[in-house]
Write a protein that holds these residues in place. Sequence first.
Motif, PDB file in Angstrom:
ATOM      1  N   ALA A   1       0.824  -1.210   0.000  1.00  0.00           N
ATOM      2  CA  ALA A   1       0.000   0.000   0.000  1.00  0.00           C
ATOM      3  C   ALA A   1       0.859   1.260   0.000  1.00  0.00           C
ATOM      4  O   ALA A   1       0.561   2.238  -0.701  1.00  0.00           O
ATOM      5  CB  ALA A   1      -0.928  -0.012   1.218  1.00  0.00           C
ATOM      6  N   LEU A   2       1.929   1.256   0.779  1.00  0.00           N
ATOM      7  CA  LEU A   2       2.823   2.410   0.824  1.00  0.00           C
ATOM      8  C   LEU A   2       3.473   2.647  -0.533  1.00  0.00           C
ATOM      9  O   LEU A   2       3.575   3.787  -1.000  1.00  0.00           O
ATOM     10  CB  LEU A   2       3.893   2.199   1.894  1.00  0.00           C
ATOM     11  CG  LEU A   2       3.436   2.370   3.351  1.00  0.00           C
ATOM     12  CD1 LEU A   2       4.507   1.882   4.308  1.00  0.00           C
ATOM     13  CD2 LEU A   2       3.098   3.835   3.645  1.00  0.00           C
ATOM     14  N   CYS A   3       3.905   1.571  -1.184  1.00  0.00           N
ATOM     15  CA  CYS A   3       4.530   1.704  -2.502  1.00  0.00           C
ATOM     16  C   CYS A   3       3.571   2.350  -3.501  1.00  0.00           C
ATOM     17  O   CYS A   3       3.974   3.178  -4.329  1.00  0.00           O
ATOM     18  CB  CYS A   3       4.976   0.341  -3.012  1.00  0.00           C
ATOM     19  SG  CYS A   3       6.466  -0.304  -2.219  1.00  0.00           S
ATOM     20  N   ARG A   4       2.326   1.976  -3.425  1.00  0.00           N
ATOM     21  CA  ARG A   4       1.326   2.546  -4.338  1.00  0.00           C
ATOM     22  C   ARG A   4       1.146   4.038  -4.053  1.00  0.00           C
ATOM     23  O   ARG A   4       1.022   4.848  -4.989  1.00  0.00           O
ATOM     24  CB  ARG A   4       0.006   1.795  -4.209  1.00  0.00           C
ATOM     25  CG  ARG A   4       0.080   0.341  -4.688  1.00  0.00           C
ATOM     26  CD  ARG A   4      -1.233  -0.394  -4.496  1.00  0.00           C
ATOM     27  NE  ARG A   4      -1.102  -1.820  -4.769  1.00  0.00           N
ATOM     28  CZ  ARG A   4      -1.168  -2.369  -5.977  1.00  0.00           C
ATOM     29  NH1 ARG A   4      -1.377  -1.592  -7.049  1.00  0.00           N
ATOM     30  NH2 ARG A   4      -1.038  -3.672  -6.139  1.00  0.00           N
ATOM     31  N   GLU A   5       1.117   4.418  -2.784  1.00  0.00           N
ATOM     32  CA  GLU A   5       0.966   5.828  -2.437  1.00  0.00           C
ATOM     33  C   GLU A   5       2.218   6.627  -2.821  1.00  0.00           C
ATOM     34  O   GLU A   5       2.132   7.815  -3.122  1.00  0.00           O
ATOM     35  CB  GLU A   5       0.699   5.984  -0.934  1.00  0.00           C
ATOM     36  CG  GLU A   5      -0.628   5.393  -0.475  1.00  0.00           C
ATOM     37  CD  GLU A   5      -1.835   6.098  -1.099  1.00  0.00           C
ATOM     38  OE1 GLU A   5      -1.690   7.237  -1.584  1.00  0.00           O
ATOM     39  OE2 GLU A   5      -2.932   5.498  -1.108  1.00  0.00           O
ATOM     40  N   TYR A   6       3.370   5.970  -2.817  1.00  0.00           N
ATOM     41  CA  TYR A   6       4.616   6.648  -3.178  1.00  0.00           C
ATOM     42  C   TYR A   6       4.779   6.789  -4.693  1.00  0.00           C
ATOM     43  O   TYR A   6       5.737   7.398  -5.167  1.00  0.00           O
ATOM     44  CB  TYR A   6       5.818   5.887  -2.629  1.00  0.00           C
ATOM     45  CG  TYR A   6       5.911   5.828  -1.122  1.00  0.00           C
ATOM     46  CD1 TYR A   6       5.298   6.800  -0.318  1.00  0.00           C
ATOM     47  CD2 TYR A   6       6.608   4.814  -0.488  1.00  0.00           C
ATOM     48  CE1 TYR A   6       5.377   6.742   1.063  1.00  0.00           C
ATOM     49  CE2 TYR A   6       6.710   4.751   0.891  1.00  0.00           C
ATOM     50  CZ  TYR A   6       6.091   5.713   1.656  1.00  0.00           C
ATOM     51  OH  TYR A   6       6.178   5.658   3.037  1.00  0.00           O
ATOM     52  N   GLY A   7       3.861   6.185  -5.452  1.00  0.00           N
ATOM     53  CA  GLY A   7       3.964   6.265  -6.898  1.00  0.00           C
ATOM     54  C   GLY A   7       5.063   5.391  -7.467  1.00  0.00           C
ATOM     55  O   GLY A   7       5.606   5.687  -8.547  1.00  0.00           O
ATOM     56  N   ALA A   8       5.390   4.310  -6.772  1.00  0.00           N
ATOM     57  CA  ALA A   8       6.425   3.400  -7.253  1.00  0.00           C
ATOM     58  C   ALA A   8       5.982   2.738  -8.560  1.00  0.00           C
ATOM     59  O   ALA A   8       4.782   2.515  -8.768  1.00  0.00           O
ATOM     60  CB  ALA A   8       6.710   2.324  -6.199  1.00  0.00           C
ATOM     61  N   THR A   9       6.918   2.434  -9.429  1.00  0.00           N
ATOM     62  CA  THR A   9       6.578   1.716 -10.648  1.00  0.00           C
ATOM     63  C   THR A   9       6.188   0.294 -10.283  1.00  0.00           C
ATOM     64  O   THR A   9       6.442  -0.180  -9.165  1.00  0.00           O
ATOM     65  CB  THR A   9       7.769   1.669 -11.613  1.00  0.00           C
ATOM     66  OG1 THR A   9       8.820   0.873 -11.028  1.00  0.00           O
ATOM     67  CG2 THR A   9       8.302   3.066 -11.913  1.00  0.00           C
ATOM     68  N   GLU A  10       5.593  -0.399 -11.219  1.00  0.00           N
ATOM     69  CA  GLU A  10       5.179  -1.777 -10.957  1.00  0.00           C
ATOM     70  C   GLU A  10       6.380  -2.641 -10.595  1.00  0.00           C
ATOM     71  O   GLU A  10       6.325  -3.469  -9.680  1.00  0.00           O
ATOM     72  CB  GLU A  10       4.467  -2.345 -12.192  1.00  0.00           C
ATOM     73  CG  GLU A  10       3.804  -3.704 -11.956  1.00  0.00           C
ATOM     74  CD  GLU A  10       2.624  -3.646 -10.984  1.00  0.00           C
ATOM     75  OE1 GLU A  10       2.185  -4.706 -10.540  1.00  0.00           O
ATOM     76  OE2 GLU A  10       2.149  -2.522 -10.670  1.00  0.00           O
ATOM     77  N   ALA A  11       7.493  -2.461 -11.320  1.00  0.00           N
ATOM     78  CA  ALA A  11       8.699  -3.253 -11.048  1.00  0.00           C
ATOM     79  C   ALA A  11       9.261  -2.926  -9.675  1.00  0.00           C
ATOM     80  O   ALA A  11       9.696  -3.827  -8.941  1.00  0.00           O
ATOM     81  CB  ALA A  11       9.749  -3.001 -12.129  1.00  0.00           C
ATOM     82  N   GLU A  12       9.265  -1.644  -9.305  1.00  0.00           N
ATOM     83  CA  GLU A  12       9.745  -1.251  -7.978  1.00  0.00           C
ATOM     84  C   GLU A  12       8.876  -1.868  -6.895  1.00  0.00           C
ATOM     85  O   GLU A  12       9.376  -2.422  -5.907  1.00  0.00           O
ATOM     86  CB  GLU A  12       9.730   0.274  -7.849  1.00  0.00           C
ATOM     87  CG  GLU A  12      10.804   0.988  -8.644  1.00  0.00           C
ATOM     88  CD  GLU A  12      10.640   2.496  -8.610  1.00  0.00           C
ATOM     89  OE1 GLU A  12      11.629   3.192  -8.833  1.00  0.00           O
ATOM     90  OE2 GLU A  12       9.502   2.978  -8.366  1.00  0.00           O
ATOM     91  N   ARG A  13       7.559  -1.751  -7.067  1.00  0.00           N
ATOM     92  CA  ARG A  13       6.634  -2.280  -6.054  1.00  0.00           C
ATOM     93  C   ARG A  13       6.802  -3.780  -5.884  1.00  0.00           C
ATOM     94  O   ARG A  13       6.865  -4.288  -4.755  1.00  0.00           O
ATOM     95  CB  ARG A  13       5.189  -1.955  -6.451  1.00  0.00           C
ATOM     96  CG  ARG A  13       4.147  -2.360  -5.407  1.00  0.00           C
ATOM     97  CD  ARG A  13       2.744  -2.072  -5.892  1.00  0.00           C
ATOM     98  NE  ARG A  13       2.416  -2.862  -7.075  1.00  0.00           N
ATOM     99  CZ  ARG A  13       2.068  -4.160  -7.041  1.00  0.00           C
ATOM    100  NH1 ARG A  13       1.983  -4.795  -5.880  1.00  0.00           N
ATOM    101  NH2 ARG A  13       1.786  -4.798  -8.158  1.00  0.00           N
TER     102      ARG A  13
END
Length: 281
Positions: free
Chosen positions: A58-70
């Motif tokens: 959830a945090l990664c999504r809020e941070y705008g991480a790319t799919e690969a990063e997430r």
Amino acid sequence: MSERTTTRRRQLGAMMRKLRARKGMTLEEAGRLVGVSKATVSRYETQAGPVKWIVVDALCREYGATEAEREAVVRLAKDAKRQGWWSSFADRIPESMNLLLTLEDEAVRESHFSCVYVPGLLQTRAYSTALQKANEVPLSPAEIEQLVDIRMKRQEILTRSKPLRLWAILDESVIRRVVGSPQTMGEQLDRLLEANESPHITLQVLPFSKGAHAAALGSFVIIGGTEPTLDVVYVDFHTGSLFLEKDEELERYRLAFEYLRAQALDMEASSAMIHRVRKEL
């Protein structure tokens, strides 16, 4: 939490800090968006205790991480307690090497510049043994054998189902410095020639004739994650090791590596030089 777990957990914390900083978000803002406290977000970034991968996601999504990063970060969260093959060597692995092995376990590519010795991933057993025997701190035969075993085991990332993509640039001094005996060095040069025939390994030699070059930084490794933002630079000093992950640090070393690639001989000419040095032995 064991030392082996701490290492993987530390990498996760560093990635979470980096993603949040890139978004320009405070701990309190991040926590509020995913329904956890500021203290929880801070704990995830400082390796203090266990993590829940669903919160990390959830945090990664809020941070705008790319799919690969997430995906990479969530995988680390899920594997935070997983111990790598090196855990059986725990007594002899310093924390810096433990972190290096953890990073390599997740890496998809590595860019090496070596100005003293052949990179560990390309060393023969005899060459690696000779290096350990030259250590300023005397080691017992059993200790040397164990350290060499670790290095040989590391090399399996080059032969796994999805092998690491390795690009190595060697200063000419690396192929001319006779480590061990002429026979040991000859076998090592043969190994380099063999490696340069591999489809996932690129080997270049930076000749003395190039004079001054971009390697004032010394030997270094850029350990590549599934996304460039997950890259880490590893610098091994005589007195210790550094792991650099700030964007400006990464850019500096990436630029240096690009300059070195341009100055070094191409693969064919590099192999020809190694052949000549091999004959001189």
